[in-house]
Enzyme design. Structure first.
Site, PDB file in Angstrom:
ATOM      1  N   HIS A  46      -6.386   1.392 -11.534  1.00 29.92           N
ATOM      2  CA  HIS A  46      -6.380   0.040 -10.960  1.00 29.92           C
ATOM      3  C   HIS A  46      -5.246  -0.777 -11.560  1.00 29.92           C
ATOM      4  O   HIS A  46      -5.237  -1.093 -12.749  1.00 29.92           O
ATOM      5  CB  HIS A  46      -7.705  -0.691 -11.191  1.00 29.92           C
ATOM      6  CG  HIS A  46      -7.650  -2.091 -10.633  1.00 29.92           C
ATOM      7  ND1 HIS A  46      -7.981  -2.383  -9.324  1.00 29.92           N
ATOM      8  CD2 HIS A  46      -7.216  -3.257 -11.179  1.00 29.92           C
ATOM      9  CE1 HIS A  46      -7.777  -3.669  -9.103  1.00 29.92           C
ATOM     10  NE2 HIS A  46      -7.310  -4.225 -10.210  1.00 29.92           N
ATOM     11  N   ASN A  87       3.723  -4.968  -0.333  1.00 32.18           N
ATOM     12  CA  ASN A  87       3.697  -6.427  -0.291  1.00 32.18           C
ATOM     13  C   ASN A  87       3.292  -6.965  -1.665  1.00 32.18           C
ATOM     14  O   ASN A  87       2.465  -6.371  -2.356  1.00 32.18           O
ATOM     15  CB  ASN A  87       2.700  -6.902   0.769  1.00 32.18           C
ATOM     16  CG  ASN A  87       3.108  -6.490   2.172  1.00 32.18           C
ATOM     17  OD1 ASN A  87       4.283  -6.508   2.505  1.00 32.18           O
ATOM     18  ND2 ASN A  87       2.143  -6.106   2.995  1.00 32.18           N
ATOM     19  N   THR A  95      -2.782  -8.950   0.472  1.00 33.93           N
ATOM     20  CA  THR A  95      -4.160  -9.431   0.646  1.00 33.93           C
ATOM     21  C   THR A  95      -5.164  -8.654  -0.198  1.00 33.93           C
ATOM     22  O   THR A  95      -6.269  -9.127  -0.423  1.00 33.93           O
ATOM     23  CB  THR A  95      -4.591  -9.351   2.126  1.00 33.93           C
ATOM     24  OG1 THR A  95      -4.485  -7.997   2.563  1.00 33.93           O
ATOM     25  CG2 THR A  95      -3.733 -10.247   3.010  1.00 33.93           C
ATOM     26  N   HIS A  98      -5.027  -4.370  -5.342  1.00 30.09           N
ATOM     27  CA  HIS A  98      -4.935  -3.042  -5.972  1.00 30.09           C
ATOM     28  C   HIS A  98      -3.661  -2.465  -5.373  1.00 30.09           C
ATOM     29  O   HIS A  98      -3.557  -2.335  -4.139  1.00 30.09           O
ATOM     30  CB  HIS A  98      -6.175  -2.205  -5.626  1.00 30.09           C
ATOM     31  CG  HIS A  98      -6.175  -0.812  -6.194  1.00 30.09           C
ATOM     32  ND1 HIS A  98      -7.207  -0.319  -6.965  1.00 30.09           N
ATOM     33  CD2 HIS A  98      -5.272   0.200  -6.078  1.00 30.09           C
ATOM     34  CE1 HIS A  98      -6.953   0.936  -7.310  1.00 30.09           C
ATOM     35  NE2 HIS A  98      -5.779   1.275  -6.780  1.00 30.09           N
ATOM     36  N   HIS A 100      -0.759  -0.889  -3.527  1.00 34.14           N
ATOM     37  CA  HIS A 100      -0.802   0.058  -2.404  1.00 34.14           C
ATOM     38  C   HIS A 100       0.531   0.074  -1.681  1.00 34.14           C
ATOM     39  O   HIS A 100       1.173  -0.957  -1.499  1.00 34.14           O
ATOM     40  CB  HIS A 100      -1.938  -0.270  -1.422  1.00 34.14           C
ATOM     41  CG  HIS A 100      -1.960  -1.690  -0.962  1.00 34.14           C
ATOM     42  ND1 HIS A 100      -2.447  -2.711  -1.747  1.00 34.14           N
ATOM     43  CD2 HIS A 100      -1.550  -2.271   0.188  1.00 34.14           C
ATOM     44  CE1 HIS A 100      -2.340  -3.858  -1.092  1.00 34.14           C
ATOM     45  NE2 HIS A 100      -1.781  -3.618   0.081  1.00 34.14           N
ATOM     46  N   HIS A 102       2.257   0.929   1.852  1.00 33.31           N
ATOM     47  CA  HIS A 102       2.029   1.168   3.277  1.00 33.31           C
ATOM     48  C   HIS A 102       3.048   2.210   3.728  1.00 33.31           C
ATOM     49  O   HIS A 102       4.261   2.004   3.564  1.00 33.31           O
ATOM     50  CB  HIS A 102       2.278  -0.095   4.104  1.00 33.31           C
ATOM     51  CG  HIS A 102       1.364  -1.250   3.816  1.00 33.31           C
ATOM     52  ND1 HIS A 102       0.332  -1.607   4.657  1.00 33.31           N
ATOM     53  CD2 HIS A 102       1.347  -2.136   2.793  1.00 33.31           C
ATOM     54  CE1 HIS A 102      -0.283  -2.678   4.160  1.00 33.31           C
ATOM     55  NE2 HIS A 102       0.318  -3.015   3.037  1.00 33.31           N
TER      56      HIS A 102
END
Ligand code: 5GP
Ligand code: ZN
Length: 114
Positions: A46, A87, A95, A98, A100, A102
């Site tokens: 995390h 992002n 949003t 954690h 990530h 895309h």
């Protein structure tokens, strides 16, 4: 981490459409895809986002990009191309806190982003 949506997805507490998993990473289809292929690649560790990356944990960037490369091959994205997006923060449109990546593909993507 308690109360993190993506940690819950990793540990199966929330269902997901998984496409890949290994010791360090997990990948699943975005619930609200913006392209024919829209997969989220996350570290199992995390980390809230790019602003939390440092010398101690920067291995996660290699891990998620290597996993994304494998998925590009599996999904047949290499010939036409693809895009990685991470992002960060309010202006970056993050949003879920954690980290990530895309992985987007399957259509021509616009540049610059809106
Ligand atoms: P961000 O806006 O933080 O860069 O990206 C978060 C992404 O997570 C969004 O594209 C959103 O559609 C996706 N997402 C949010 N909740 C869920 C969920 O419960 N399951 C899946 N598969 N994707 C989700
Ligand atoms: Zn988490």
């Amino acid at each position: 981490m308690d109360n993190c949506l993506f940690c819950k997805i990793i540990y199966g507490q929330i269902p997901s459409n998984k496409v890949y998993e290994d010791e360090f990473t997990f990948a699943f289809r975005d619930i609200n895809p913006v392209a024919p292929v829209h997969i989220l690649v996350i570290p199992k560790l995390h980390i809230s986002g790019l602003t939390e990356i440092n010398h101690e944990n920067s291995d996660v960037i290699i891990q998620i990009t290597e996993t994304a490369r494998k998925i590009c091959k599996i999904e047949g994205l290499e010939s036409d191309g693809f895009r990685y997006v991470i992002n960060s923060g309010k202006y970056g449109g993050q949003t879920v806190f954690h980290l990530h990546l895309h992985l987007l593909g399957g259509r021509k993507l616009n540049w610059p982003p809106g």
